[in-house]
Design a protein around this motif. Sequence first.
Motif, PDB file in Angstrom:
ATOM      1  N   MET A   1      19.961  -1.764  14.133  1.00 36.12           N
ATOM      2  CA  MET A   1      18.910  -2.110  14.957  1.00 36.12           C
ATOM      3  C   MET A   1      18.370  -3.307  15.059  1.00 36.12           C
ATOM      4  N   PRO A   2      18.038  -4.037  16.093  1.00 38.87           N
ATOM      5  CA  PRO A   2      17.677  -5.596  15.940  1.00 38.87           C
ATOM      6  C   PRO A   2      16.167  -5.561  15.585  1.00 38.87           C
ATOM      7  N   LEU A   3      15.844  -6.367  14.981  1.00 36.56           N
ATOM      8  CA  LEU A   3      14.474  -6.721  14.269  1.00 36.56           C
ATOM      9  C   LEU A   3      13.398  -6.726  15.307  1.00 36.56           C
ATOM     10  N   ALA A   4      13.657  -7.284  16.507  1.00 32.96           N
ATOM     11  CA  ALA A   4      12.805  -7.161  17.561  1.00 32.96           C
ATOM     12  C   ALA A   4      12.424  -5.707  18.099  1.00 32.96           C
ATOM     13  N   ASP A   5      13.370  -4.890  17.972  1.00 27.41           N
ATOM     14  CA  ASP A   5      13.005  -3.385  18.118  1.00 27.41           C
ATOM     15  C   ASP A   5      12.385  -2.752  17.060  1.00 27.41           C
ATOM     16  N   ILE A   6      12.790  -3.077  15.842  1.00 25.95           N
ATOM     17  CA  ILE A   6      12.168  -2.579  14.668  1.00 25.95           C
ATOM     18  C   ILE A   6      10.717  -2.924  14.613  1.00 25.95           C
ATOM     19  N   ARG A   7      10.539  -3.845  14.930  1.00 30.21           N
ATOM     20  CA  ARG A   7       8.948  -4.426  15.032  1.00 30.21           C
ATOM     21  C   ARG A   7       8.311  -3.484  15.859  1.00 30.21           C
ATOM     22  N   LEU A   8       8.830  -3.043  17.099  1.00 29.91           N
ATOM     23  CA  LEU A   8       8.246  -1.962  18.075  1.00 29.91           C
ATOM     24  C   LEU A   8       7.952  -0.679  17.270  1.00 29.91           C
ATOM     25  N   VAL A   9       9.115  -0.198  16.948  1.00 28.85           N
ATOM     26  CA  VAL A   9       9.307   0.866  16.309  1.00 28.85           C
ATOM     27  C   VAL A   9       8.328   1.302  15.098  1.00 28.85           C
ATOM     28  N   LEU A  10       8.034   0.171  14.286  1.00 29.02           N
ATOM     29  CA  LEU A  10       7.092   0.333  13.151  1.00 29.02           C
ATOM     30  C   LEU A  10       5.541   0.302  13.829  1.00 29.02           C
ATOM     31  N   ALA A  11       5.331  -0.453  14.747  1.00 24.22           N
ATOM     32  CA  ALA A  11       4.261  -0.465  15.402  1.00 24.22           C
ATOM     33  C   ALA A  11       3.880   0.835  16.039  1.00 24.22           C
ATOM     34  N   GLY A  12       4.795   1.616  16.793  1.00 22.39           N
ATOM     35  CA  GLY A  12       4.592   2.881  17.095  1.00 22.39           C
ATOM     36  C   GLY A  12       4.374   3.881  16.184  1.00 22.39           C
ATOM     37  N   TRP A  13       5.203   3.592  15.127  1.00 21.21           N
ATOM     38  CA  TRP A  13       4.914   4.738  14.113  1.00 21.21           C
ATOM     39  C   TRP A  13       3.616   4.802  13.441  1.00 21.21           C
TER      40      TRP A  13
ATOM     41  N   GLY B   1       0.828  -1.223  -0.012  1.00 19.93           N
ATOM     42  CA  GLY B   1       0.002  -0.115  -0.049  1.00 19.93           C
ATOM     43  C   GLY B   1       0.774   1.479   0.029  1.00 19.93           C
ATOM     44  N   PRO B   2       0.384   2.378  -0.390  1.00 19.28           N
ATOM     45  CA  PRO B   2       1.042   3.792  -0.371  1.00 19.28           C
ATOM     46  C   PRO B   2       1.689   3.965   0.812  1.00 19.28           C
ATOM     47  N   GLU B   3       1.028   3.830   1.969  1.00 17.15           N
ATOM     48  CA  GLU B   3       1.602   4.152   3.211  1.00 17.15           C
ATOM     49  C   GLU B   3       2.743   3.157   3.596  1.00 17.15           C
ATOM     50  N   GLN B   4       3.056   2.128   3.011  1.00 15.36           N
ATOM     51  CA  GLN B   4       4.119   1.340   3.687  1.00 15.36           C
ATOM     52  C   GLN B   4       5.281   1.582   2.939  1.00 15.36           C
ATOM     53  N   LEU B   5       5.374   2.640   1.831  1.00 17.45           N
ATOM     54  CA  LEU B   5       6.689   3.196   1.677  1.00 17.45           C
ATOM     55  C   LEU B   5       7.533   3.959   2.476  1.00 17.45           C
ATOM     56  N   GLU B   6       6.786   4.725   3.339  1.00 18.84           N
ATOM     57  CA  GLU B   6       7.619   5.413   4.513  1.00 18.84           C
ATOM     58  C   GLU B   6       7.998   4.200   5.556  1.00 18.84           C
ATOM     59  N   GLU B   7       7.273   3.266   5.837  1.00 17.90           N
ATOM     60  CA  GLU B   7       7.555   2.318   6.736  1.00 17.90           C
ATOM     61  C   GLU B   7       8.735   1.596   6.252  1.00 17.90           C
ATOM     62  N   ALA B   8       8.998   1.214   4.820  1.00 17.83           N
ATOM     63  CA  ALA B   8       9.836   0.382   4.394  1.00 17.83           C
ATOM     64  C   ALA B   8      11.171   1.201   4.058  1.00 17.83           C
ATOM     65  N   ARG B   9      10.979   2.629   3.973  1.00 14.21           N
ATOM     66  CA  ARG B   9      12.368   3.385   4.280  1.00 14.21           C
ATOM     67  C   ARG B   9      12.879   3.395   5.409  1.00 14.21           C
ATOM     68  N   LEU B  10      11.827   3.840   6.447  1.00 21.40           N
ATOM     69  CA  LEU B  10      12.111   3.885   7.755  1.00 21.40           C
ATOM     70  C   LEU B  10      12.931   2.472   8.335  1.00 21.40           C
ATOM     71  N   LEU B  11      12.501   1.313   7.848  1.00 23.65           N
ATOM     72  CA  LEU B  11      13.136   0.026   8.281  1.00 23.65           C
ATOM     73  C   LEU B  11      14.560  -0.183   7.614  1.00 23.65           C
ATOM     74  N   ALA B  12      14.658   0.351   6.326  1.00 30.70           N
ATOM     75  CA  ALA B  12      16.024   0.430   5.847  1.00 30.70           C
ATOM     76  C   ALA B  12      16.962   1.176   6.531  1.00 30.70           C
ATOM     77  N   ARG B  13      16.793   2.398   6.912  1.00 29.52           N
ATOM     78  CA  ARG B  13      17.376   3.214   7.897  1.00 29.52           C
ATOM     79  C   ARG B  13      17.817   2.618   9.318  1.00 29.52           C
ATOM     80  N   LEU B  14      16.869   2.057   9.692  1.00 28.02           N
ATOM     81  CA  LEU B  14      17.107   1.561  11.151  1.00 28.02           C
ATOM     82  C   LEU B  14      17.810   0.280  10.931  1.00 28.02           C
ATOM     83  N   ARG B  15      17.682  -0.654  10.007  1.00 30.87           N
ATOM     84  CA  ARG B  15      18.844  -1.843   9.740  1.00 30.87           C
ATOM     85  C   ARG B  15      20.087  -1.292   9.406  1.00 30.87           C
ATOM     86  N   ARG B  16      20.466  -0.329   8.787  1.00 28.33           N
ATOM     87  CA  ARG B  16      21.701   0.376   8.451  1.00 28.33           C
ATOM     88  C   ARG B  16      22.215   0.718   9.736  1.00 28.33           C
TER      89      ARG B  16
END
Length: 364
Positions: free
Chosen positions: A64-76, A46-61
């Motif tokens: 940040m562990p995946l477990a924390d990323i899940r919480l960040v995306l949920a909070g986002w 969906g269109p709104e998932q592009l922002e989440e994907a870009r945020l995910l890419a930044r956090l992985r660079r």
Amino acid sequence: MESEMRSIGEMARDSGLSVSALRFYDGAGVLVPAWVDPVSGYRWYGPEQLEEARLLARLRRAGMPLADIRLVLAGWSSENTDLVRKLLQAHLRRLELGLSDARVEFSTVRALLECRENPMALLRTDTVRLAVSAPELAAALDAVRFAASTDPELPMLGGVLFDIEGETLHVVATDRYRMAVAQAGTTGHGGPRVQVIVPSPLADAMRALLSDDASVQLTVDGDRVALEAGDRQAAGQRLHHDFPDYRRLVRLPAGHRALVDVPAFRAAVETGSVRVSEVREQDGASCDLSVLKVAGDGTVCVCEDGDDGQGDIAVNREFLLHALAAGARDQLILEFGAPTAPLAIRRTDGEGTFSMLMPVRLEN
């Protein structure tokens, strides 16, 4: 629906995440597509998932562990900015503590280096000349060249080590994640052990001279290294760095040895299931992995998704394919130790030529 959404290829292009990474994050439940075609299996975002994907890419660079990323995306997505801020601050503190610890350890190592003489240094006044079989040296360079580093931060690994001892020339290359060792017979050197690092471009120029079934002359004269083949010569400056003690690195505990048919095994690796490395172990970038296991009948196979078991080993798929090609045989021996030990790839006709691949930890 599809006109308002992005395909997985479009999402990869716009977000900076690879298609393989997006598939992995879908399977891990971190970034699940908004819709999956039940017939074709195509993923749509969906269109709104592009922002989440870009945020995910930044956090992985940022590691940040995946477990924390899940919480960040949920909070986002729920606009819980307080949760997101706390998770970012906690990860930043971990990074700062890790850097502080690393500085202390590096300072200790540097102090030890200052107190240690370099036993491999070759005096500039020394001159070494020896004859080497051209076919043997060509085969040795072909077997190790793929493992030489291209990292400018590690200039000591940006070449091929020529380790001359007695009547044997050991040829070695490594980039930390893989190492390759080969050897060639020599004559004419009766002095002490000599080690010299030949820069990769010079090693390639030397290899280009080795087209005849004859003997060539290798000369090390102070800073200069030269290979003469008849009236042709490749020469240049050696690298003034310390090469790792490869003999210590290749002392592996005994493991399970399996004979593989290289063409069939290579095809299985190329077409088999691929994972995405979720640890920043190899030059700070994700990489495609092949997970290998030894079956009950002693054969080696590539694991499918979800088929991991105790004792399986994950390696960089590209590096594995390079090592199989460098082995230059239709049959090779794969030696497995523990999942944390290197995978050794050996020839059946001698122990002097082999390569090793460091395993990659699979993130749960």
